[in-house]
Design a protein around this motif. Sequence first.
Motif, PDB file in Angstrom:
ATOM      1  N   GLU A 112      12.514 -16.498  25.248  1.00  0.00           N
ATOM      2  CA  GLU A 112      12.586 -15.424  26.240  1.00  0.00           C
ATOM      3  C   GLU A 112      13.889 -14.642  26.159  1.00  0.00           C
ATOM      4  N   LEU A 113      13.808 -13.378  26.509  1.00  0.00           N
ATOM      5  CA  LEU A 113      15.009 -12.573  26.697  1.00  0.00           C
ATOM      6  C   LEU A 113      15.273 -12.502  28.193  1.00  0.00           C
ATOM      7  N   VAL A 114      16.430 -12.987  28.621  1.00  0.00           N
ATOM      8  CA  VAL A 114      16.719 -12.896  30.053  1.00  0.00           C
ATOM      9  C   VAL A 114      17.966 -12.050  30.245  1.00  0.00           C
ATOM     10  N   GLU A 115      18.061 -11.469  31.425  1.00  0.00           N
ATOM     11  CA  GLU A 115      19.218 -10.633  31.716  1.00  0.00           C
ATOM     12  C   GLU A 115      20.294 -11.478  32.377  1.00  0.00           C
ATOM     13  N   PRO A 116      21.564 -11.100  32.167  1.00  0.00           N
ATOM     14  CA  PRO A 116      22.638 -11.860  32.805  1.00  0.00           C
ATOM     15  C   PRO A 116      22.439 -11.955  34.323  1.00  0.00           C
ATOM     16  N   GLY A 117      21.788 -10.926  34.910  1.00  0.00           N
ATOM     17  CA  GLY A 117      21.574 -10.943  36.351  1.00  0.00           C
ATOM     18  C   GLY A 117      20.475 -11.906  36.790  1.00  0.00           C
ATOM     19  N   ASP A 118      19.594 -12.297  35.867  1.00  0.00           N
ATOM     20  CA  ASP A 118      18.567 -13.288  36.215  1.00  0.00           C
ATOM     21  C   ASP A 118      19.269 -14.585  36.595  1.00  0.00           C
ATOM     22  N   SER A 119      18.654 -15.349  37.453  1.00  0.00           N
ATOM     23  CA  SER A 119      19.370 -16.522  37.964  1.00  0.00           C
ATOM     24  C   SER A 119      19.451 -17.666  36.955  1.00  0.00           C
ATOM     25  N   VAL A 120      18.630 -17.637  35.910  1.00  0.00           N
ATOM     26  CA  VAL A 120      18.468 -18.837  35.089  1.00  0.00           C
ATOM     27  C   VAL A 120      19.763 -19.366  34.490  1.00  0.00           C
ATOM     28  N   VAL A 121      20.562 -18.486  33.877  1.00  0.00           N
ATOM     29  CA  VAL A 121      21.778 -18.979  33.226  1.00  0.00           C
ATOM     30  C   VAL A 121      22.829 -19.354  34.266  1.00  0.00           C
ATOM     31  N   GLY A 122      22.904 -18.546  35.319  1.00  0.00           N
ATOM     32  CA  GLY A 122      23.811 -18.873  36.413  1.00  0.00           C
ATOM     33  C   GLY A 122      23.458 -20.214  37.050  1.00  0.00           C
ATOM     34  N   ALA A 147      30.241 -22.653  27.810  1.00  0.00           N
ATOM     35  CA  ALA A 147      30.641 -22.770  29.207  1.00  0.00           C
ATOM     36  C   ALA A 147      30.089 -21.620  30.036  1.00  0.00           C
ATOM     37  N   ALA A 148      30.237 -20.395  29.533  1.00  0.00           N
ATOM     38  CA  ALA A 148      29.836 -19.227  30.324  1.00  0.00           C
ATOM     39  C   ALA A 148      28.335 -18.993  30.267  1.00  0.00           C
ATOM     40  N   THR A 149      27.736 -19.282  29.122  1.00  0.00           N
ATOM     41  CA  THR A 149      26.303 -19.015  28.940  1.00  0.00           C
ATOM     42  C   THR A 149      25.626 -20.242  28.338  1.00  0.00           C
ATOM     43  N   PRO A 150      25.640 -21.370  29.083  1.00  0.00           N
ATOM     44  CA  PRO A 150      25.093 -22.608  28.520  1.00  0.00           C
ATOM     45  C   PRO A 150      23.611 -22.470  28.171  1.00  0.00           C
ATOM     46  N   GLY A 151      23.254 -23.009  27.028  1.00  0.00           N
ATOM     47  CA  GLY A 151      21.840 -23.047  26.651  1.00  0.00           C
ATOM     48  C   GLY A 151      21.321 -21.767  26.046  1.00  0.00           C
ATOM     49  N   VAL A 152      22.154 -20.726  26.039  1.00  0.00           N
ATOM     50  CA  VAL A 152      21.708 -19.455  25.466  1.00  0.00           C
ATOM     51  C   VAL A 152      21.816 -19.547  23.952  1.00  0.00           C
ATOM     52  N   ASP A 153      20.823 -19.018  23.232  1.00  0.00           N
ATOM     53  CA  ASP A 153      20.826 -19.114  21.780  1.00  0.00           C
ATOM     54  C   ASP A 153      21.597 -17.975  21.133  1.00  0.00           C
ATOM     55  N   LEU A 154      21.419 -16.797  21.653  1.00  0.00           N
ATOM     56  CA  LEU A 154      22.094 -15.621  21.111  1.00  0.00           C
ATOM     57  C   LEU A 154      22.271 -14.599  22.222  1.00  0.00           C
TER      58      LEU A 154
END
Lengths: 552, 552
Positions: free
Chosen positions: B445-455, B47-54
């Motif tokens: 890819e490594l993305v930061e929580p601040g990047d818009s992608v996961v949001g 829910a909070a981080t959809p699609g994130v692998d780790l």
Amino acid sequence: MANERLFYLPLGGAGEIGMNAYVYGYGPKGRERLILVDAGVTFPDAAATPGVDLIVPDFSWLVQRSKRVEGIFISHAHEDHLGAIGIICSKIDAPVYARPFTASIASRKLEEFGVSPSALRVVSPGSAETKAGPFSVTFLKAAHSVPEASGLLLKTPGGAILHTGDFKFDESPVIGESMTAETWKSSAGTGLKALVCDSTNSLQSRKGRSEASVGPEIQKLIDRATGMVVATTFASNVARIKQIAEAGRRADREVVLLGRALHRMLNAALESGVISGFPRTIDSYEAAKLSRKNVLVIATGSQGEPRAATMQLAVGKFHGIEVESGDILLYSSKTIPGNEKAVLRVINLMARKGVEVIDDSAEIYHVSGHPNEPDLEDLHRALNPECVIPMHGEHRHMLAHAKLANRSGINSLVAENGCLVEFRKRGPIIAEEVETGRAYLDGFELVEPGDSVVGDRRRIAQNGYVSVVLTGRGRKRVRFDAAVATVGLPAKDAEELELHLEEIALSEVGDKLPAPLNADEIKSAASRAVRREVSEIFGKKPVVAVKIVYRD
Amino acid sequence: MANERLFYLPLGGAGEIGMNAYVYGYGPKGRERLILVDAGVTFPDAAATPGVDLIVPDFSWLVQRSKRVEGIFISHAHEDHLGAIGIICSKIDAPVYARPFTASIASRKLEEFGVSPSALRVVSPGSAETKAGPFSVTFLKAAHSVPEASGLLLKTPGGAILHTGDFKFDESPVIGESMTAETWKSSAGTGLKALVCDSTNSLQSRKGRSEASVGPEIQKLIDRATGMVVATTFASNVARIKQIAEAGRRADREVVLLGRALHRMLNAALESGVISGFPRTIDSYEAAKLSRKNVLVIATGSQGEPRAATMQLAVGKFHGIEVESGDILLYSSKTIPGNEKAVLRVINLMARKGVEVIDDSAEIYHVSGHPNEPDLEDLHRALNPECVIPMHGEHRHMLAHAKLANRSGINSLVAENGCLVEFRKRGPIIAEEVETGRAYLDGFELVEPGDSVVGDRRRIAQNGYVSVVLTGRGRKRVRFDAAVATVGLPAKDAEELELHLEEIALSEVGDKLPAPLNADEIKSAASRAVRREVSEIFGKKPVVAVKIVYRD
């Protein structure tokens, strides 16, 4: 009359905790007159059902037979028993029967769905019987964790059934009258065809405890507190809220109610006469001016709800109130499965501010509103029905409940949602299986789990989304342009990625195709190419939608 | 040497359970030589981080100083201690030290990220010291719930620190050597500058229990079983798996291992010499031919993981094995917070099939691998360090741990991720706060929580998404066409909705605008109009992306 039958059909609540909706029917097969007991909701899961506002039973079976529905009976005011009353009443025109407090809460739900509250019939419990076709329904007072809970005694020419609703035994329930295993005995009489019975706590082996046992413990806690006390509980538990407020007043604290649901429930309790008064409360901004040791805050949000008062206090100032080191946060509630992480989030935020958190692990500041194993056994024996039908529970709860009945020598039948149970001379049998399920309230719309919308949202949340618009021009040979939009892909430069994918799509479909076009072929070729490319670049397989537009 | 300092800096694990990563430094300020202890992951929330692998620690601080990193030390083979070793080693060129079993698991992780396993240095515990710049590091044997866990004794010219890693006291750990509060005493000596210590179970008041206490209970359960027994536990708990298998063999059952992680862990245990043998196992298809009372299945999936063996068995046949009424499913594991609903799903599916489920609520078929409150107290007293720094815990755990130390008269300091703790003569202080955080592994890819992608993904999952492509033509006055694609909206007919929204967008921007265009203005006008329209129709506010394409 030989072909008349009496049946029970759970549409929700049997095989789950939540979403209670039970149909009873009596009459010639296929022409039975029907009543609905409860119309509850269950809450969506942001991962499994993202964007869904509420989950309600699939009422299609009942709606198709709406002409035969004689009435809707609401056992009590919890969301999982009346949250879907607006939805069902917007589809079925039948009177809704409820006791005053419940009716007051139900009335708001009807308004939300544009249904006139005139469908509501306020009933009194006890001897008064409500006629609904072949059913004579009596509301029987029950103790629970909300005011005016009721069991429903359903009398028909085919026999009587006691549908318990949610209940507990409590000889000192603080609000309402006491309840023991004997309370319903005289009303139910002997020869009950079936006891359809709450299974929530059937796996709890010790006896249930009284609401009144909580008050003195809370009093001790508040008495020893030197800072501000924040207590959180379920807003509908008016008895609890009253006990907490009284403990605060006795400890010379002013009481503040934080959270709209608390005010709504208390107002309903006062209006319906459930309580005749409530300890003095003051405004939060006034309280903020007092010494911390003179303030007790009762706050919503015991389940870690992100917008409720407790979470707001955990992250900052809320309505003038700010917690600080030396304050106490008391959970006078249990954590419902699925909410653990949200509650822990609040607890850790509070701990970081130096607030002492008293959680529910010691089980002294909260009691359940449901009957435990020994309580169920006592009820089975007191009423001695022909059979026990466990309801309101997950499968494991219903199974344990059924075994419990058998141990007392009482027949039982586990029937999940969609099992139409016919009560025959030799006992109950599952006579039919009816298609049931859930529907999602999604904005203004009701969608079915099989509809693609929620699944699509889940997929795009996992994998991202690419929209490809191919614009074709030319009469004999078609030349394409592509416009790609991406969302949810981990691209450093989305515009650059989109340009690249436009090239990929165009080179795959070719930019000059002879008319007439095979649109499906073009779409799937472009979609495959784009998906493969994204997968190679990012290791993600997005949902790709291709649209062909033709402009001459 | 007066300006040399010794410091501790948690990049992960301090304020959470999971994602352990701790930096130690020694040397002149700003030029300290560094080591990293552990490089763990934490798991995403759909829910909070959809699609994130780790989710991995943000290692930027360390990467910026990579030239000064003398070595990476892995305390044990759990994912939350070594899951990010591939990621950090792809960014920092430093030797990785671990004991054989841990090294075997770490080796796979390195390969996954294209890092040569040649960085690995296999070390032995005990007297052997590893030199890493100013650090002399000794691996100290510890009991835990995975083979070859270790505490790390870090000696520097500025004093010695004992970093416990995860551990428990266990006088009969089944695998490896026993551990008591005294075990580390002779190695640690007196005058420890700090004990940096596991806080996971600091809120558990009773003493921890031995791994060996579980075996006889499992034996009793298996002995009384008449059908097939399926036992599930953590795949890395080799001692547990061995005990379960032995109990099965003693009860004349053939043992089947279901789930790849089990095979992987057992192979690593055999290869590294952690165990010298394992009870006979047979193939699942062979087992399927035997009488149910002669089969014991050990299965992965104790946390309700949807693809693991236990869930597969709950929904149907898996590798030839099918559960049925009369079988037993044993959870020899605890449910990690956040996994409750997934585990309940399995339990109810199993109950529906008539399988008796023994969950972990009685706490007799599972023991924890962490030290409880009395154990921590014993360790504090045995080592009597100058101070205790709680690590590996949520804030509430670290706080309770710190108070515990204080009760024994030992100084303590709660330092969360990013707090650089300098050990000074008068005690430890938080000297700096370093920017830390998490990074999401999203595909490659490594993305930061601040990047818009996961949001963005979270927003489109909640609200749906509309892409609007406006294609403009004409030199002096621009005429627009619109192509709209929608996803995740509850429309009965998506195509019809898209046509309607194309009209809405066009009528808002006007279809003939004088050049040059104000693209931002057009985009925001179209976006607003589309969003408003969708909101009026469906009660949902989608993410709307508008793209302007110009074709002359």
